[in-house]
Enzyme design. Structure first.
Site, PDB file in Angstrom:
ATOM      1  N   ASP A  79       0.831  -1.195   0.000  1.00 31.27           N
ATOM      2  CA  ASP A  79       0.000   0.000   0.000  1.00 31.27           C
ATOM      3  C   ASP A  79       0.873   1.255   0.000  1.00 31.27           C
ATOM      4  O   ASP A  79       2.094   1.195   0.044  1.00 31.27           O
ATOM      5  CB  ASP A  79      -1.002   0.001   1.161  1.00 31.27           C
ATOM      6  N   LYS A 134      -4.637   2.563  -0.950  1.00 33.02           N
ATOM      7  CA  LYS A 134      -4.745   3.059   0.417  1.00 33.02           C
ATOM      8  C   LYS A 134      -4.336   4.530   0.491  1.00 33.02           C
ATOM      9  O   LYS A 134      -3.552   4.943   1.316  1.00 33.02           O
ATOM     10  CB  LYS A 134      -3.897   2.229   1.388  1.00 33.02           C
ATOM     11  N   MET A 163      -4.530   9.007  10.502  1.00 34.37           N
ATOM     12  CA  MET A 163      -5.525   9.206   9.435  1.00 34.37           C
ATOM     13  C   MET A 163      -6.517  10.318   9.780  1.00 34.37           C
ATOM     14  O   MET A 163      -7.707  10.226   9.462  1.00 34.37           O
ATOM     15  CB  MET A 163      -6.280   7.896   9.146  1.00 34.37           C
TER      16      MET A 163
END
Length: 487
Positions: free
Chosen positions: A40, A62, A177
Site C-alpha cells: 500500500d 490506500k 488518518m
C-alpha cells in the site's frame, strides 16, 4: 498437505513508519524471497528493491485522495496468489494490526484455508513522534496514551472512538488518518473539555527525509494546519508532551525536506538516488524503462562469434541478454566455448560466474590483436583489438506505477531528476505532462534536450554531467531558492 490447507502462504509484514532502515530483519528476509508483494501507499517505495527482480508487485492504493482497492479485493488477491502456490508478502505501513486492517486479511486467509503469519512492524503512532522529539508518555506529563483513528469524524455512527472521554482525560492522544478531519476532531475535543491551550503537534511524512513538524495549540490547530498546507500522511499528537522537543539539535542537510522523483532505467537501485539521500533528500526511485534483448540481435551475435577471440559484456543485463538470445536461436552458452569472456564490471563477472562461466576483467585482457564482440562496453583506448559491435539491448518503457501517478497528480514531489534521455522520454510517455511547479533536473545536454522535446521545462543542469555534479546542482538550486524564500 493432510490438513486441507493450501501450499502457498501469506505473510502480513509491517513495513515500519517510513524509514526503510526501520523494517524488521524478519520482514526484509521475507521480502527477499517473495513471489508476490502486495503493497500500500504508506510503505516506503525503496523497500521494494529488496524483492526479487521477478516478483509480482501489486499496488493496492490506500490513499485518501485516489482510488484505493476495496478491502475485499485485497483479501481476494492474497488468497488467489497463495492458492496458486505463491509466497505472498502483504507489505503494510507501520504495524499490520494497529489500525491497519491486518486482522481482516488474516481472517480472510484463515477462512480460505491459506497459511498465514504476522510479522509486527514499528508503528508510526510511537516512532514518528519519537523521531520528532516527542515522547508520547512522560512521568510528569502523561502516563497514559490513546491511539485512535481519525478516518471517521466524531459522531459518525460507525465510529467507536469516545472523543468525549478522551477529551476529559489527561492521556496523550495520538491520531492516525486524521488530517482530513482536523476541524471536526478539534471541535469534539474542545467540546469535551480539553483546554484551548493544549499543545498539539502534527508530524507530516514522519520518519522520512521530507518530515516536517507543525507545533500549535488545540484552538489554533485547524487554521494553522491549513495555513501550513499540511497533507496526509501525518501523525497528530494532542497533549502536554506535544510541547516537548527532545530531538538532538543538528544542522539540516542541504536537501532536507525536499522530495525528489528519480526516474530509473534499470531495476537495480541507482547511484543518483543514493547521493541525493546522502544530501538529505527523500529520493523516490521509479523504474520507467527496462532493458530487453533486441529481437534480431541473436542472428547477428551468432554470426560474429566464430571469427572472434572474445566477448565483452558490460553488465548483468547484457549477460542475461546473451543467454536469452542464444536460446531463441536454438542454442545455449556452449556456443561461447573457446571465447575469452570479459566482464567490464564486477557485477557482470558475478552474473557470468552464476552461469558457471569464468571471466576476466578489462585490465586482464591481453594486448594482442584479435576481434572482440562488444555490446555497450567501452574498450581501453589504444588497444590492438578490433571491436565488432553487436547491440544486445533496447530500452522498453515499463508499466506505470500507480503510486507515482497518484503522487505526481497531487503535487507530492518537489523535483524530478533525469540521468538519461531514456528516463526523460519514458517518464513523459508513462505519466504525461508533469505538474507545472515541479522542478526538473537533467544530468547533461542530451537528457535536457529529451526533457524539452517531451514538453518539460528544464530548471537545473550541472556544468558537467555526472551523478555527483547533478546532485550538487540540485542542492545549490534549492539553497539559492531558500535564500530568496522561493522554495
Amino acid at each position: 498437505m493432510t490438513d486441507g490447507r493450501i501450499a502457498g502462504e501469506v505473510w502480513l509484514v509491517g513495513a515500519g513508519p517510513g524509514d526503510p532502515g526501520l523494517l524488521t530483519v524478519r520482514g526484509r528476509e521475507l521480502l527477499e524471497t517473495a513471489d508476490v508483494v502486495v503493497v500500500d501507499r504508506l510503505a516506503a517505495a525503496v523497500l521494494l528493491d529488496a524483492a526479487p527482480p521477478d516478483a509480482e508487485i501489486i499496488h493496492v492504493g490506500k490513499s485518501p485522495t485516489a482510488r484505493s482497492w476495496a478491502q475485499e479485493e485485497i483479501n481476494a488477491v492474497l488468497v488467489d496468489r497463495a492458492r496458486a502456490g505463491a509466497r505472498v508478502v502483504r507489505l503494510k505501513g507501520g504495524d499490520p494490526y494497529l489500525l491497519g486492517r491486518g486482522s481482516e486479511e488474516a481472517q480472510a486467509c484463515a477462512e480460505a484455508g491459506v497459511t498465514f503469519a504476522v510479522v509486527p512492524g514499528v508503528t508510526s503512532a510511537l516512532a514518528v513522534p519519537a523521531l520528532a522529539g516527542i515522547p508520547v508518555t512522560h512521568r510528569d506529563l502523561a502516563q497514559e496514551i490513546a491511539v485512535v483513528s481519525g478516518h471517521l469524524p466524531p459522531g459518525h455512527p460507525d465510529s467507536t472512538v469516545d472523543w468525549a472521554g478522551l477529551a476529559a482525560s489527561r492521556a496523550t492522544i495520538v491520531i492516525l488518518m486524521g488530517v482530513a478531519r482536523l476541524m471536526d476532531i478539534t471541535d469534539a475535543l474542545l467540546a469535551g473539555g480539553r483546554p484551548e491551550a493544549t499543545p498539539v503537534a502534527v508530524i507530516e511524512r514522519g520518519a522520512t527525509p521530507a518530515q516536517r513538524v507543525l507545533r500549535t495549540t488545540l484552538d489554533a490547530l485547524a487554521i494553522d494546519a491549513i495555513a501550513a498546507g499540511v497533507r496526509s500522511p501525518a501523525v497528530i499528537v494532542v497533549g502536554e508532551v506535544a510541547a516537548r522537543n527532545d530531538a538532538p539539535a543538528t544542522d539540516a542537510p542541504p536537501l532536507a525536506g525536499v522530495r525528489i522523483l528519480v526516474a530509473r532505467t534499470r531495476s537495480r537501485p541507482g547511484l543518483l538516488a543514493r547521493r541525493l539521500r546522502q544530501l538529505g533528500a527523500d529520493a523516490v526511485e521509479t523504474v520507467v524503462a527496462h532493458p530487453a534483448p533486441l529481437d534480431d540481435a541473436g542472428a547477428e551475435l551468432l554470426a560474429a562469434l566464430p571469427a572472434a577471440a572474445g566477448l565483452v559484456l558490460a553488465d548483468p543485463d547484457e549477460v542475461a541478454a546473451v543467454v536469452t538470445l542464444l536460446r531463441r536461436a536454438g542454442t545455449d552458452v556452449r556456443a561461447l566455448a573457446g571465447l575469452i569472456l570479459v566482464a567490464a564490471r564486477p557485477d557482470a563477472a558475478d552474473a557470468l560466474d552464476a552461469l558457471g562461466l569464468a571471466a576476466i576483467t578489462l585490465d586482464e585482457l591481453a594486448p594482442e590483436p584479435g576481434v572482440l564482440v562488444v555490446g555497450a562496453a567501452d574498450l581501453p583506448a589504444g588497444g590492438p583489438w578490433t571491436p565488432c559491435r553487436v547491440p544486445l539491448l533496447a530500452d522498453v518503457t515499463a508499466d506505470p506505477d500507480p503510486r507515482i501517478a497518484d503522487e505526481l497528480r497531487h503535487g507530492d514531489f518537489d523535483v524530478a531528476a533525469f540521468a538519461s534521455s531514456t528516463a526523460a522520454r519514458s517518464t513523459a510517455e508513462l505519466y504525461g505532462p508533469l505538474p507545472p511547479d515541479l522542478l526538473v533536473a537533467a544530468m547533461g545536454r542530451r537528457s535536457a534536450q529529451a526533457c524539452e522535446a517531451a514538453g518539460m521545462r528544464v530548471d537545473i543542469v550541472p556544468a558537467e554531467p555526472g551523478v555527483r555534479p547533478l546532485a550538487a546542482a540540485v542542492a545549490d538550486f534549492v539553497a539559492a531558492s531558500r535564500a530568496t524564500a522561493v522554495f
